[in-house]
Enzyme design. Structure first.
Site, short mmCIF file in Angstrom:
data_model
loop_
_atom_site.label_atom_id
_atom_site.label_comp_id
_atom_site.label_asym_id
_atom_site.label_seq_id
_atom_site.Cartn_x
_atom_site.Cartn_y
_atom_site.Cartn_z
N ARG A 1 39.71 31.88 37.90
CA ARG A 1 38.67 32.91 38.04
C ARG A 1 37.41 32.45 37.33
NH1 ARG A 1 39.29 38.96 35.77
NH2 ARG A 1 38.93 37.94 33.76
N CYS B 1 46.43 41.78 40.04
CA CYS B 1 46.60 41.09 38.76
C CYS B 1 46.25 41.95 37.56
CB CYS B 1 45.80 39.78 38.75
SG CYS B 1 44.04 40.03 38.97
N ARG C 1 37.46 51.20 29.29
CA ARG C 1 38.80 50.67 29.04
C ARG C 1 39.06 50.31 27.58
NH1 ARG C 1 38.95 45.01 32.45
NH2 ARG C 1 40.60 44.35 31.05
N ASN D 1 42.77 47.02 35.99
CA ASN D 1 42.22 47.39 34.68
C ASN D 1 40.79 47.91 34.86
OD1 ASN D 1 44.55 46.26 33.74
ND2 ASN D 1 43.61 44.32 33.15
N ASP D 2 40.02 47.16 35.63
CA ASP D 2 38.64 47.60 35.85
C ASP D 2 38.55 48.66 36.94
OD1 ASP D 2 36.87 46.39 33.98
OD2 ASP D 2 37.52 44.48 34.81
N GLU E 1 37.77 45.24 42.11
CA GLU E 1 37.90 46.02 40.88
C GLU E 1 36.75 47.00 40.69
OE1 GLU E 1 38.23 43.28 37.56
OE2 GLU E 1 36.66 41.98 38.32
N ARG F 1 41.94 33.48 33.21
CA ARG F 1 40.70 34.07 32.72
C ARG F 1 39.90 32.99 31.98
NH1 ARG F 1 44.39 38.73 31.86
NH2 ARG F 1 43.45 40.59 32.75
N HIS G 1 40.38 43.65 26.49
CA HIS G 1 40.59 42.21 26.43
C HIS G 1 41.17 41.77 25.09
CE1 HIS G 1 37.98 42.36 30.00
NE2 HIS G 1 38.91 41.53 30.41
C1 PEP Z 1 41.44 43.67 35.89
O1 PEP Z 1 40.33 44.17 35.73
O2 PEP Z 1 42.45 44.31 36.25
C2 PEP Z 1 41.64 42.23 35.65
C3 PEP Z 1 42.77 41.63 35.94
O3 PEP Z 1 40.63 41.53 35.06
P1 PEP Z 1 40.25 41.66 33.51
O4 PEP Z 1 41.36 42.44 32.84
O5 PEP Z 1 40.10 40.31 32.97
O6 PEP Z 1 38.97 42.42 33.55
MG MG Z 2 38.59 42.95 35.54
#
Ligand code: PEP
Ligand code: MG
Length: 604
Positions: free
Chosen positions: A356, A525, A488, A477-478, A454, A320, A213
């Site tokens: 979200r 996303c 991550r 990402n998750d 995710e 976010r 993040h």
């Molecule tokens: C993800 O996990 O891909 C996502 C878009 O949410 P974040 O990166 O905010 O966890």
């Molecule tokens: Mg995420």
């Protein structure tokens, strides 16, 4: 701080004094752009402790230095306490506890003893006592006492910094007209959020990955960033001239004339490239054959809504909202949130905005909640789990979102859903939020409620989740973090966090098929959608909606326009049968890279 406590160990850093510094460091390209600027070292947690034996005659000087540093740390803590508002009891109690520690015989007398007996300098003596006290807490049966280790650390570090003349706060940027590049072991999302107005143009960190993040926020704030450079704080000193290449993930240390010339050329080419993409702005995103793709933007900060629109986004695919919650002492009230959401909806309307609900926890620490200290925050009280524990706070947010939805097209999305029960509980809270508004005579419409896919369990249950959700959005990402078991934010395993892994591609494919079977839209996303080679492949896997960084919209649009749906679908079928991420990457590159060289190497 984020999840990775502690800094580089002392022995490594001491070695750094004699080791020949490398001419460049390689890390993750976290936020694009090129900068030539001056380094500003920001060391907050672990400091490099000088260790030396002292003469008999120096012993009392060291003891006096220790006392002086403790007095200064005490004055500093009192000053901070004085600035706290009346209602921040908790913070004031923590500071109180830290102040008491500074008077504790265990810390003060023992350090003095160790300096006198072992004849060592004050810094070394202090570090030894701190380690000893921490070991005592470590053995404690009680969780609370075990957790006091970090308080001992904070107090110890504060005194150490006094001894060594280091500052605790984010330092001020250079004012010599050169861009300032912050160099830190680790920066949290809250640190990044506090950077505006501090004159910092970019940063490099030892740890972290490009999907953390911290990196996401850096892109949102258009800071050039390289993360996970491992030894940045070891080899870079404040004032060093650096070339920070956020396109390649490279930092050139003390660049020579040739490096500066090359950086200048790349910078100019990159500026031209960014300009050339302007032409894409008003084009509808589509594959070469004309198949349309809804290309939306991920935003973190409200002003990005306008940036998204300016870049030709077909709406916001992910806002976010959690960044409204960090760096403050209590969650934002309904009215404040409503105003922010309404502003975004008005800017983006008639295109859709996907709000979200807060995804706090994991690497997004918020002072607005009393988050427990967890061994594995990513697997702990994060996102919807925290929301369902803090129901009042959650419903406050839902009410603000429902009200904003009266101003334009909105959908609400829930992060980190792992079970159907969670989704059902969210629905109950949403119904309650509507009811609470109705009681205030505010009547709102139904708003589509969707989930982020995710977690692996959400993928396995996608068919059932799809029956109860209005839409899906895949958070790669998750999904990568949880499916491949890769933190991550951890630079040591960042090289394994590959969205091209066949396991991830299969998870995406399963999710898309479940969504289609249930007749609901499915978006993606995660950062993967901003990858120019991945974007057409995702369309080949059946996705028709992607949400990317606002600044990536134009290049993703261009990439999609170079590939036909047929080509993408054929490749998707092939890669779902591949064995490893490397094989997939090689295949995708062989198929797509030729037609997008200019986009893939924008500064060459
Ligand atoms: C993800 O996990 O891909 C996502 C878009 O949410 P974040 O990166 O905010 O966890
Ligand atoms: Mg995420």
């Amino acid at each position: 701080m984020g999840t990775h406590a502690g800094g580089p160990d002392d022995s490594g850093r001491r070695a750094g004094l004699t080791e020949e510094p490398p001419s460049r460091l390689v890390g993750g390209a976290a936020s694009p752009g090129l900068l030539v600027g001056r380094a500003l070292l920001f060391e907050r947690r672990r400091v490099n402790v000088p260790k030396r034996h002292v003469e008999d005659s120096e012993v009392e000087t060291e003891v006096a230095r220790l006392r002086g540093a403790i007095d200064a740390a005490r004055a500093q803590l009192r000053a901070i306490r004085a600035t706290l508002p009346e209602d921040s009891q908790d913070h004031s109690l923590i500071l109180e506890a830290h102040l008491l520690m500074l008077d504790d015989a265990l810390l003060v007398d023992d350090t003095e003893d160790v300096i006198r007996v072992e004849k060592i300098n004050a810094e070394w003596g202090l570090r030894r006592t701190v380690e000893k006290i921490k070991a005592l807490f470590e053995r404690a049966e009680d969780d609370y006492f075990r957790e006091r280790r970090s308080d001992v650390d904070f107090v110890g570090e504060r005194v150490l910094r006094q001894l060594m003349g280091h500052s605790q706060e984010l330092p001020k940027a250079h004012d010599d007209g050169q861009p300032t590049i912050l160099v830190a072991h680790e920066l949290s999302p809250a640190d990044i959020a506090s950077l505006p107005g501090k004159g910092v143009a970019g940063f490099v960190t030892d740890v972290g990955s490009t999907t953390s993040h911290t990196a996401i926020l850096a892109r949102a704030m258009q800071l050039v960033a390289v993360v996970g450079a491992q030894t940045a704080t070891k080899f870079i000193a404040t004032g060093d001239l650096l070339v920070l290449d956020g396109l390649k993930g490279v930092v050139v240390l003390r660049p020579g004339a040739a490096d500066l010339l090359a950086a200048d050329r790349r910078k100019k080419r990159y500026a031209l490239f960014v300009k050339s993409l302007d032409a894409q702005r008003d084009r509808i995103a589509a594959m070469k054959c004309g198949t349309p793709v809804a290309l939306r933007a991920n935003i973190e900060l409200p002003p990005e809504a306008q940036i998204a629109v300016d870049h030709g986004a077909d709406g916001v695919g992910l806002y976010r909202t959690e960044f409204l919650y960090i760096d403050r002492r209590s969650p934002p009230p309904e009215e404040e949130q409503f105003e922010v959401y309404r502003g975004i909806v008005k800017t983006v309307s008639p295109r859709i905005v996907t709000l979200r609900t807060f995804d706090i926890g994991g690497d997004k620490f918020s002072t607005a909640f009393r988050l427990p200290r967890e061994m594995n925050p990513a697997l702990g009280l994060r996102a919807v789990r925290l929301a369902l524990q803090e129901r009042e706070v959650f419903r406050t947010q839902l009410r603000a979102m429902l009200r904003a939805a009266m101003e334009g097209p909105v959908r609400i999305m829930v992060p980190m859903i792992a079970t159907l029960s969670e989704l059902r509980e969210v629905k109950t809270e949403l119904a309650l939020a509507r009811q609470e508004l109705a009681e205030r005579n505010i009547h709102v419409n139904d708003v589509p409620l969707g989930v982020m896919i995710e977690t692996p369990s959400a993928v396995f249950m996608a068919d059932q989740l799809a029956r109860e959700s209005a839409f899906f959005s895949i958070g790669t990402n998750d999904l990568v973090q949880y499916s491949l078991a890769i933190d991550r934010g951890n630079e040591h395993v960042a090289f394994m966090a590959r969205p091209f892994d066949p396991a991830i591609l299969r998870a995406i494919s399963m999710t898309v098929r479940a969504a289609h079977a249930a007749g609901i839209p499915c978006s993606l996303c995660g950062t993967m959608a901003s990858d120019l080679l991945a974007a057409p492949l995702l369309v080949g896997l059946g996705l028709r909606e992607l949400s990317v960084d606002p600044h990536a919209i134009a290049s993703v649009k261009a990439a999609l326009s170079r590939i036909t749906l047929r080509e993408a679908e054929a490749l998707a079928v092939e890669v779902l049968d591949c064995d490893t991420a490397e094989t997939v990457k090689t295949r995708v590159e062989a198929q797509f890279a030729g037609s997008m060289r200019d986009l893939l190497e924008p500064a060459e």
